[in-house]
Scaffold this motif. Structure first.
Motif, short mmCIF file in Angstrom:
data_model
loop_
_atom_site.label_atom_id
_atom_site.label_comp_id
_atom_site.label_asym_id
_atom_site.label_seq_id
_atom_site.Cartn_x
_atom_site.Cartn_y
_atom_site.Cartn_z
N LEU A 1 7.89 -1.07 -13.01
CA LEU A 1 9.21 -0.32 -13.22
C LEU A 1 9.16 1.03 -12.59
CD1 LEU A 1 11.94 -0.27 -14.65
CD2 LEU A 1 10.99 0.53 -16.68
N GLU A 2 8.04 1.75 -12.79
CA GLU A 2 7.82 3.21 -12.27
C GLU A 2 7.98 3.25 -10.83
OE1 GLU A 2 3.67 4.80 -12.46
OE2 GLU A 2 4.76 6.77 -12.95
N ILE A 3 7.38 2.35 -10.19
CA ILE A 3 7.57 2.21 -8.51
C ILE A 3 8.95 2.02 -8.30
CG2 ILE A 3 6.65 0.93 -6.50
CD1 ILE A 3 3.98 0.56 -7.74
N ALA A 4 9.55 1.10 -8.85
CA ALA A 4 11.03 0.54 -8.45
C ALA A 4 11.81 1.78 -8.78
CB ALA A 4 11.37 -0.70 -9.40
N GLU A 5 11.61 2.54 -9.49
CA GLU A 5 12.53 3.72 -10.19
C GLU A 5 12.33 4.79 -9.05
OE1 GLU A 5 12.85 3.29 -15.08
OE2 GLU A 5 11.58 4.82 -13.99
N SER B 1 -3.70 3.28 -4.46
CA SER B 1 -5.13 4.09 -4.35
C SER B 1 -5.39 4.04 -2.98
CB SER B 1 -5.94 3.36 -5.32
OG SER B 1 -6.51 2.07 -4.66
N SER B 2 -6.68 4.15 -2.56
CA SER B 2 -6.96 4.41 -1.33
C SER B 2 -7.13 3.07 -0.42
CB SER B 2 -8.09 5.16 -1.45
OG SER B 2 -9.33 4.47 -2.09
N GLN B 3 -6.30 2.09 -0.72
CA GLN B 3 -6.18 0.86 0.01
C GLN B 3 -5.78 1.21 1.42
OE1 GLN B 3 -7.18 -2.02 -0.62
NE2 GLN B 3 -7.31 -2.21 -3.00
N ASP B 4 -6.22 0.43 2.37
CA ASP B 4 -6.20 0.59 3.98
C ASP B 4 -4.76 0.29 4.03
OD1 ASP B 4 -5.94 0.70 6.53
OD2 ASP B 4 -8.07 -0.15 6.70
N THR C 1 0.77 -1.28 -0.10
CA THR C 1 -0.01 -0.06 0.00
C THR C 1 0.81 0.97 -0.03
OG1 THR C 1 -0.26 -0.06 2.23
CG2 THR C 1 -1.86 -1.04 1.08
N TRP C 2 0.39 2.24 -0.48
CA TRP C 2 1.18 3.54 -0.56
C TRP C 2 1.59 4.05 0.94
CZ3 TRP C 2 3.21 7.15 -3.41
CH2 TRP C 2 3.44 8.45 -3.09
N SER C 3 0.95 3.84 1.94
CA SER C 3 1.37 4.51 3.43
C SER C 3 2.43 3.57 3.61
CB SER C 3 0.13 4.36 4.04
OG SER C 3 0.55 4.15 5.35
N ARG C 4 2.28 2.28 3.58
CA ARG C 4 3.36 1.42 4.21
C ARG C 4 4.50 1.35 3.37
NH1 ARG C 4 2.59 1.87 8.69
NH2 ARG C 4 1.78 3.71 7.98
N TRP C 5 4.45 1.62 2.02
CA TRP C 5 5.87 1.54 0.81
C TRP C 5 6.42 2.94 1.39
CZ3 TRP C 5 6.45 5.19 -2.81
CH2 TRP C 5 7.55 4.99 -3.60
N LEU C 6 5.85 3.98 1.54
CA LEU C 6 6.45 5.26 1.43
C LEU C 6 7.14 5.22 3.10
CD1 LEU C 6 7.36 7.90 0.67
CD2 LEU C 6 5.22 8.74 1.17
N LEU D 1 -6.01 8.65 -7.38
CA LEU D 1 -5.25 9.10 -6.05
C LEU D 1 -3.95 8.67 -6.29
CD1 LEU D 1 -5.53 10.23 -3.65
CD2 LEU D 1 -6.39 8.17 -2.61
N ALA D 2 -3.60 7.22 -6.93
CA ALA D 2 -2.14 6.64 -7.07
C ALA D 2 -1.62 7.63 -8.12
CB ALA D 2 -2.44 5.40 -7.71
N ALA D 3 -1.98 8.13 -9.06
CA ALA D 3 -1.22 9.04 -9.96
C ALA D 3 -0.97 10.09 -9.41
CB ALA D 3 -2.06 9.16 -11.39
N TRP D 4 -1.83 10.85 -8.67
CA TRP D 4 -1.52 12.07 -7.91
C TRP D 4 -0.60 12.04 -6.98
CZ3 TRP D 4 -1.10 14.43 -3.60
CH2 TRP D 4 -1.30 15.84 -3.29
N ARG D 5 -0.53 10.87 -6.30
CA ARG D 5 0.55 10.58 -5.12
C ARG D 5 1.95 10.58 -5.76
NH1 ARG D 5 -2.96 6.31 -1.33
NH2 ARG D 5 -3.67 7.80 -0.24
N ILE D 6 1.69 9.58 -6.93
CA ILE D 6 3.34 9.45 -7.55
C ILE D 6 3.71 10.71 -8.15
CG2 ILE D 6 4.44 8.21 -9.70
CD1 ILE D 6 2.46 5.69 -8.93
N GLU D 7 2.84 11.41 -8.79
CA GLU D 7 3.54 12.72 -9.22
C GLU D 7 3.98 13.81 -8.26
OE1 GLU D 7 0.08 14.79 -11.37
OE2 GLU D 7 1.33 16.67 -11.04
N HIS D 8 3.18 13.77 -7.07
CA HIS D 8 3.70 14.68 -6.05
C HIS D 8 4.75 14.30 -5.35
CE1 HIS D 8 0.12 16.82 -7.17
NE2 HIS D 8 0.52 17.78 -6.62
N LEU D 9 5.01 13.01 -5.16
CA LEU D 9 6.07 12.42 -4.59
C LEU D 9 7.50 12.78 -5.47
CD1 LEU D 9 7.77 11.14 -2.43
CD2 LEU D 9 7.11 8.74 -3.27
#
Ligand SMILES: C[S@@+](CC[C@H](N)C(=O)[O-])C[C@H]1O[C@@H](n2cnc3c(N)ncnc32)[C@H](O)[C@@H]1O
Length: 362
Positions: free
Chosen positions: A284-288, A244-247, A162-167, A341-349
């Motif tokens: 790939l996008e996440i790994a980079e 995305s908004s996964q818990d 999930t986004w939160s745990r990954w970050l 949400l996922a695209a927004w998060r990646i772009e802002h990070l």
């Protein structure tokens, strides 16, 4: 929640939660009680457990003590409460004495070594604890023989992917063995001087500084249940990555129909293995992005702790929601969720990484 004097520091976890996390999140007793009442009802409902089913049951709770209070209020026959932090135990014992509660037994224990007096447990409520245990196999070995026949273990654990745990797992690289709660708080107050969101602050200190932190995939709990011949009900999609908004948590229930499978306790458990977040199969996008993020965070070693804390806390604002305060209008407002949400998060990070790299190089 008020606490007594500190105990010996024999384990890094023994003086962390009450002092650094729950002192923020659980500062208001009435608010804390309402939060845990809502939480426990929601968790039970998810698994279709009616409150009436809990009457005459024996419960095991681990943590701040508020969950034990709620289970007692729900009419459970006997509640055992354990925590490694003596302040939680002292708080609960005082609460029980003040409110003439006789059916909660609260004891200080490292649950990987001992369950104290807890026995014949009908429901073990293991919420927000498993991913903080160094010796998870030790805990399971203690727990299973003390479960009653026809009993349940409810786990709520951090969900890898999930986004939160990954970050968070990345940010910890720059915070866990370096920064202090005071440094994080100073950075937070500098970045957000308009009043504190206690829940956000407590979660931030927890995420960035807790001595032990892991995240799991549901298949690991399913594999362990199979190994131990337990029935398993898992409430989570099988995705590897979903930003995305996964818990950030998922739930698992292990059901113990009888105790015949426990001879397999000698086998290593999948959830017992030390791993944090598995990046090997990341798109790939996440790994980079992960590599860029780790680069920036490693680079913080060459900067002062104040600057490191500012960068880490700024990025932590992407981890979870914060009570939004419009300082100009003096209002608390709630923005609607972004539809992608996922695209927004990646772009802002990505934008933040660029901005912080430039700032650090000035
Ligand atoms: C994130 S907190 C939350 C627990 C629970 N959800 C609550 O709100 O009460 C984790 C708790 O686990 C306790 N803990 C961590 N490791 C432990 C261990 N080895 N034995 C017993 N308690 C432990 C901590 O002291 C803390 O109170």
């Amino acid at each position: 929640m008020s606490f007594d004097t500190a105990e010996p520091l024999h384990h890094p976890m023994a003086t962390f939660y009450a002092e650094q996390v729950h002192s923020h999140i659980l500062a208001d007793d009435q608010q804390a009680l309402r939060k845990y009442q809502r939480r426990i009802r929601a968790e039970l409902e998810r698994f279709g457990i009616a409150v009436d089913q809990l009457r005459d049951k024996t419960i095991l709770d681990i943590g701040s003590g508020w969950q034990a209070i709620v289970f007692q209020q729900l009419g459970c026959r006997q509640v055992y409460h354990l925590d490694i932090n003596s302040r939680h135990v002292k708080f609960l014992n005082r609460y029980c004495a003040d409110n003439q509660i006789a059916n909660i037994i609260s004891e200080q224990a490292d649950i990987s070594l001992s369950l104290g007096s807890a026995k014949q447990i009908d429901l073990a409520f293991v919420a927000g604890v498993y991913h903080h245990l160094q010796d998870r196999e030790g805990f399971i070995k203690n727990l299973l023989p003390n479960m009653a026949a026809n009993s349940d273990i409810l786990f709520r654990v951090y969900r890898a992917g999930t986004w939160s745990r990954w970050l968070t797992s990345a940010l910890r690289v720059a915070s866990a063995d370096r920064l202090t709660p005071t440094q994080l708080l100073s950075a937070y107050r500098l970045l957000h001087p308009y009043g504190e969101d206690n829940q956000f602050v407590g979660d931030m200190i927890d995420d960035l500084l807790t001595p032990q932190w892991l995240a799991f995939h549901p298949r690991e709990f399913i594999a362990d249940a199979e190994l131990l011949s337990l029935q398993c009900q898992c409430l989570s999609e099988p995705f590897a990555f979903d930003f995305s908004s996964q818990d950030e948590n998922f739930r698992v229930k292990w059901h113990i129909a009888d105790k015949n499978g426990f001879h397999n306790l000698l086998h290593p458990l999948t959830t017992g293995k030390a791993h944090i977040v598995d990046e090997t199969n990341a798109p790939l996008e996440i790994a980079e992005l992960h590599e860029q993020l780790l680069d920036l965070l490693a680079n913080l070693n060459r900067h002062t702790e104040r600057d490191a804390a500012l960068v880490v806390v700024s990025l932590y604002f992407l981890v979870r929601k914060h009570t939004h305060i419009d300082a100009f209008n003096g209002q608390i407002s709630h923005a609607p969720e972004n539809p992608d949400l996922a695209a927004w998060r990646i772009e802002h990070l990505k934008k933040s990484l660029l901005h912080f790299r430039n700032w650090l190089n000035q």
